[in-house]
Design a protein around this motif. Sequence first.
Motif, PDB file in Angstrom:
ATOM      1  N   GLU A 169      -3.436   6.542   9.179  1.00  0.00           N
ATOM      2  CA  GLU A 169      -2.751   6.182   7.936  1.00  0.00           C
ATOM      3  C   GLU A 169      -3.663   5.448   6.964  1.00  0.00           C
ATOM      4  O   GLU A 169      -3.608   5.688   5.764  1.00  0.00           O
ATOM      5  N   ARG A 170      -4.522   4.559   7.502  1.00  0.00           N
ATOM      6  CA  ARG A 170      -5.448   3.825   6.633  1.00  0.00           C
ATOM      7  C   ARG A 170      -6.831   4.466   6.610  1.00  0.00           C
ATOM      8  O   ARG A 170      -7.717   4.004   5.890  1.00  0.00           O
ATOM      9  N   HIS A 171      -7.042   5.502   7.427  1.00  0.00           N
ATOM     10  CA  HIS A 171      -8.268   6.316   7.437  1.00  0.00           C
ATOM     11  C   HIS A 171      -9.530   5.523   7.770  1.00  0.00           C
ATOM     12  O   HIS A 171     -10.605   5.782   7.230  1.00  0.00           O
ATOM     13  N   PRO A 221      -0.598   0.102   1.531  1.00  0.00           N
ATOM     14  CA  PRO A 221      -1.936   0.695   1.357  1.00  0.00           C
ATOM     15  C   PRO A 221      -2.908  -0.175   0.586  1.00  0.00           C
ATOM     16  O   PRO A 221      -4.123  -0.096   0.805  1.00  0.00           O
ATOM     17  N   ASP A 222      -2.420  -1.001  -0.355  1.00  0.00           N
ATOM     18  CA  ASP A 222      -3.323  -1.793  -1.186  1.00  0.00           C
ATOM     19  C   ASP A 222      -3.755  -3.100  -0.533  1.00  0.00           C
ATOM     20  O   ASP A 222      -4.603  -3.814  -1.076  1.00  0.00           O
ATOM     21  N   PRO A 274      -5.807  -5.173   2.083  1.00  0.00           N
ATOM     22  CA  PRO A 274      -6.971  -4.947   2.941  1.00  0.00           C
ATOM     23  C   PRO A 274      -6.602  -5.026   4.420  1.00  0.00           C
ATOM     24  O   PRO A 274      -5.768  -5.840   4.829  1.00  0.00           O
ATOM     25  N   ALA A 275      -7.225  -4.178   5.222  1.00  0.00           N
ATOM     26  CA  ALA A 275      -6.922  -4.143   6.653  1.00  0.00           C
ATOM     27  C   ALA A 275      -7.199  -5.482   7.320  1.00  0.00           C
ATOM     28  O   ALA A 275      -6.555  -5.835   8.313  1.00  0.00           O
ATOM     29  N   GLY A 276      -8.129  -6.247   6.757  1.00  0.00           N
ATOM     30  CA  GLY A 276      -8.464  -7.547   7.335  1.00  0.00           C
ATOM     31  C   GLY A 276      -7.296  -8.516   7.381  1.00  0.00           C
ATOM     32  O   GLY A 276      -7.224  -9.376   8.265  1.00  0.00           O
ATOM     33  N   PHE A 277      -6.359  -8.397   6.431  1.00  0.00           N
ATOM     34  CA  PHE A 277      -5.201  -9.281   6.434  1.00  0.00           C
ATOM     35  C   PHE A 277      -4.340  -9.041   7.677  1.00  0.00           C
ATOM     36  O   PHE A 277      -3.892  -9.977   8.338  1.00  0.00           O
ATOM     37  N   LEU A 317       5.480   5.932   6.212  1.00  0.00           N
ATOM     38  CA  LEU A 317       4.681   4.794   6.647  1.00  0.00           C
ATOM     39  C   LEU A 317       5.501   3.549   6.999  1.00  0.00           C
ATOM     40  O   LEU A 317       5.156   2.830   7.952  1.00  0.00           O
ATOM     41  N   PRO A 318       6.591   3.216   6.290  1.00  0.00           N
ATOM     42  CA  PRO A 318       7.374   2.023   6.658  1.00  0.00           C
ATOM     43  C   PRO A 318       7.925   2.061   8.073  1.00  0.00           C
ATOM     44  O   PRO A 318       8.353   1.015   8.595  1.00  0.00           O
ATOM     45  N   ALA A 319       7.935   3.219   8.710  1.00  0.00           N
ATOM     46  CA  ALA A 319       8.407   3.287  10.093  1.00  0.00           C
ATOM     47  C   ALA A 319       7.597   2.362  10.998  1.00  0.00           C
ATOM     48  O   ALA A 319       8.137   1.758  11.928  1.00  0.00           O
ATOM     49  N   TYR A 320       6.298   2.243  10.730  1.00  0.00           N
ATOM     50  CA  TYR A 320       5.468   1.334  11.519  1.00  0.00           C
ATOM     51  C   TYR A 320       5.963  -0.101  11.393  1.00  0.00           C
ATOM     52  O   TYR A 320       5.982  -0.854  12.375  1.00  0.00           O
ATOM     53  N   ALA A 321       6.346  -0.514  10.182  1.00  0.00           N
ATOM     54  CA  ALA A 321       6.804  -1.889   9.967  1.00  0.00           C
ATOM     55  C   ALA A 321       8.089  -2.168  10.742  1.00  0.00           C
ATOM     56  O   ALA A 321       8.270  -3.260  11.301  1.00  0.00           O
TER      57      ALA A 321
END
Length: 412
Positions: free
Chosen positions: A247-249, A306-307, A309-312, A379-383
């Motif tokens: 999803e985040r590639h 998506p906006d 950062p993955a680090g958060f 994507l919200p399914a993950y949340a």
Amino acid sequence: MVALCSLGAFEALAVSTAMPTVAVDLDGLRYYTFAFAVAFATSVVGMLVAGRWCDRSGPTPAMWTGVALFVAGLVVAGTATGMGALIAGRAVQGVGNGLFGVALYVLVARVFPAQRHPAVFSAFAAAWVVPAIVGPGLAGLVVDHVGWRWVLLGAAVLTVPAAILMRPGLTAAQGGAVAAGTVADGAAAGGATAVGQPERPVRHALRLAFGVLRAGRGLPAVVSVRALVSGAFTGAEVLLPLLLVHERHLSPGGAGLILTVGALGWSGASWVRGRDLLHLSHAGYVRLGGGLLALGMVGTAILVLPDVPAGFGMAFWVLSGSGMGLVYPTLSVLTLELAAPHEQGSASSALQVADAVAAAIASSATGALLWALYDVAGLPAYAVVLGLTGLLAAGAVALAGRTRAEALLPVP
């Protein structure tokens, strides 16, 4: 022991990093979480066998059999040409993992005095530090440049010398363990003769199982909490690399960083717990750890944006790992404290069975729920799924006070 734990840590982190690529390559993306669930499920078989086996014969036979099956399973999975063969290899590997996992607990009980148990279990967690730093990145490089098969086959090769290093400790423990098992068998036989109940171990197991279901004070509550935190952490962890890769590639190595930070948080918190730096009761450590676990899981759901950062999201996962680092050693210590010496194998088996059953159910359920919701919500399914795992962790917080053995004290 620490070497074998380090190898197990490397295998777990490396396979988790590689699995999204494996599932795509074998055309089995929808079976992605099942590859994890089957290993957890079959490990229950090994744990159930190992409990009584270790109490009767010491940890050595279960340890060597477990290591052999673990290696064989890795070889089968590493040479698989379809998702079915890979899952079969994971099943064999799970049985082996269950056998030597219980044997390790019994070895700790036989070799080390009770006051050193917190430090030993902390050392087990610290054994994840180096694998956490290099494992996901190395696995990503292997996947990208050599192929995912060598992640599994390499782990099989490395397991053999790690197991050989265990021989001196197993030799030292075996005599005392066999003696303890002989005494226990004699006591059980004597009890059966007196009351005419040869199924005494079965009745004991059934009573413990019933106590676990209602989270009875003491050992049953310890096992219940272990099941809740295991289900929560595993249910979330198996989805995070998939979320980041598909999803985040991110690359497999980049996605594996979330496993690295979680494991480092786990190891760091276990170091704190082993030295009792927070000066909390056992229940206090369980309560704090469960709270951090829940907070981290809910916070990690930010990765669906998506906006952001993955680090958060990775920073929140440190909290989840830290929570596990406080809870797991505490539950291990409580298990050995609350079990009679001749039942430490069975008690350790019960703890790890609860862990594995919860992990198997959670990884299967989160995968099934994710794909059911994903077709509708995307994507919200993950949340949603991550939020539900957070609720499981909150349940551990609610039960923390019941892990104390004093039956007459009120739950704080």
